[in-house]
Enzyme design. Structure first.
Site, mmCIF file in Angstrom:
data_model
loop_
_atom_site.group_PDB
_atom_site.id
_atom_site.type_symbol
_atom_site.label_atom_id
_atom_site.label_comp_id
_atom_site.label_asym_id
_atom_site.label_seq_id
_atom_site.Cartn_x
_atom_site.Cartn_y
_atom_site.Cartn_z
ATOM 1 N N SER A 49 4.680 2.593 7.960
ATOM 2 C CA SER A 49 4.326 1.415 7.166
ATOM 3 C C SER A 49 5.501 0.953 6.315
ATOM 4 O O SER A 49 6.130 1.759 5.628
ATOM 5 C CB SER A 49 3.133 1.723 6.257
ATOM 6 N N HIS A 107 0.813 -1.218 0.000
ATOM 7 C CA HIS A 107 0.000 0.000 0.000
ATOM 8 C C HIS A 107 0.845 1.267 0.000
ATOM 9 O O HIS A 107 0.357 2.344 -0.330
ATOM 10 C CB HIS A 107 -0.991 -0.004 1.180
ATOM 11 N N ASP A 151 0.105 -7.688 1.556
ATOM 12 C CA ASP A 151 0.555 -6.294 1.646
ATOM 13 C C ASP A 151 2.073 -6.189 1.665
ATOM 14 O O ASP A 151 2.651 -5.471 2.482
ATOM 15 C CB ASP A 151 -0.049 -5.623 2.884
#
Length: 385
Positions: free
Chosen positions: A220, A60, A90
């Site tokens: 992230s 992402h 992911d």
């Protein structure tokens, strides 16, 4: 300083050179000049996976990017190429380079800002010789030797052998770039294991690590480390109604990371077993009165479920819904929700045979299904007459 503080400082100093900043760039048109500009549309973190310049981050973080910029801890910027992604988990693998003597073999576009050489920090590595023809000089000019270009060294992150031994209460360290602040360290403990979160593809990621280490936007893709300084997970999400850290962060365990990254580097994609069906969301099944089980909407022709005789849902001549088969158990394990089915598939391999218990109208029976790959090999072309 206390021994605990010294340990924290040592872990940060040792692992910071392996953590990178990942910038997602998009091409947009300027509203006034109508020129096409490449502008940042998001930032995240990542880390050096190996000595050949592979960088691992979250999918992402780089989703919908027209270009990706990777900034090393020393400030060197590289344009990265996407080697492959695993949307279901992911995970994305990037390539920066070229890499020293093996530059020609490295994947990626090899561009770097400013021009520099990337050299893996491995024993025996050295700067590759340059083979540039000497320019012609005017009479009387004295040639000046150019300043040597210092190679950029990449240091892979140390990986833990397995995430199966992680226990609630052990200390963890998260390094990343929250809110664009380079190389920020936060500490905490493992506050839960075996959690489940939703991936971008809609498939659940299971056995996720929960931590109270502060994980904010920009973290992230960064590493979650144990007290030995080795990777136990990739920071991927936070549970927060405001978008800021509320004490609940999640990391993809290293066992899943190693499996996905290894396949991406070797094959450029991740292969998983599939049943070849589409099924109703859990909420829709509940609305139809199905208390437990997976309602089959369709079975792909030629796929594993179709070969086993499973039937999808349909409509009769009056437009009324005719429910298809309902999968209630696989290999003796009861299937109540889609997560139960995905958990069984994640533990299976392509070619495995599953015993599937099916409810059709008022009768229950069992069929055997041989799992196919989600990336079937291309079929050879048939000779033309």
């Amino acid at each position: 300083m206390t021994p605990e503080e010294q340990l924290t400082i040592e872990i940060f100093k040792k692992n910071t050179p392996s953590v990178v900043n990942v910038t997602n760039l998009a091409v947009k048109r300027d509203a006034f000049t109508m020129n096409m500009l490449e502008l940042p549309q998001g930032q995240g973190s990542g880390f050096i996976w190996d000595a050949t310049g592979h960088v691992v981050t979250n999918y992402h973080v780089i989703q919908d990017a027209s270009d990706i910029k990777v900034t090393l801890s020393g400030g060197e910027e590289f344009s990265a190429k996407v080697v492959g992604v695993d949307q279901d988990k992911d995970i994305a693998v990037l390539q920066i380079g070229p890499l020293g003597p093996e530059a020609g073999e490295a994947q990626g576009d090899g561009s770097v800002r400013p021009p520099q050489q990337l050299l893996a920090a491995v024993p025996g590595a050295s700067t590759p010789p340059a083979s540039v023809p000497a320019p012609s000089l005017p009479a009387g000019a004295v040639p000046v030797a150019p300043a040597p270009v210092e190679p950029v060294r990449v240091i892979p992150l140390s990986l833990c052998s397995s995430s199966a031994d992680i226990v609630v209460g052990q200390k963890v360290f998260a390094i990343g770039n929250p809110f664009g602040l380079d190389h920020t360290l936060t500490t905490g403990v493992v506050s839960g294991t075996g959690r489940e979160i939703q991936s971008i593809s809609g498939r659940p990621i299971q056995d996720v690590i929960q931590t109270d280490a502060a994980i904010n936007p920009g973290n992230s893709g960064g590493p979650l480390l144990d007290s030995g300084g080795c990777l136990i997970g990739i920071n991927t999400a936070i549970y927060s109604p405001t978008g800021a850290n509320n004490g609940v962060g999640f990391a993809i365990p290293v066992d899943i990371v190693k499996s996905s990254v290894g396949q991406i580097i070797q094959y450029g994609k991740v292969t998983r077993p599939v049943l070849g069906i589409s099924f109703a969301p859990d909420q829709s099944s509940e609305a139809l009165g199905i208390k437990a089980g997976i309602l089959v909407l369709s079975a792909r022709e030629g796929g594993p479920a179709w070969r086993a005789g499973l039937k999808g849902s349909s409509r009769d001549e009056y437009g009324r819904l005719v429910l298809g088969d309902i999968i209630t158990a696989v290999n003796g394990v009861k299937i109540k929700t889609s997560s139960d089915l995905y958990r069984v598939l994640d533990k299976s391999q392509v070619g495995d045979t599953l015993r599937i218990q099916v409810l059709r109208e008022n009768s229950t029976f069992e069929v055997t299904v041989v799992l196919d790959s989600n990336n079937p090999p291309p079929q050879p072309e048939q000779p033309k007459a």
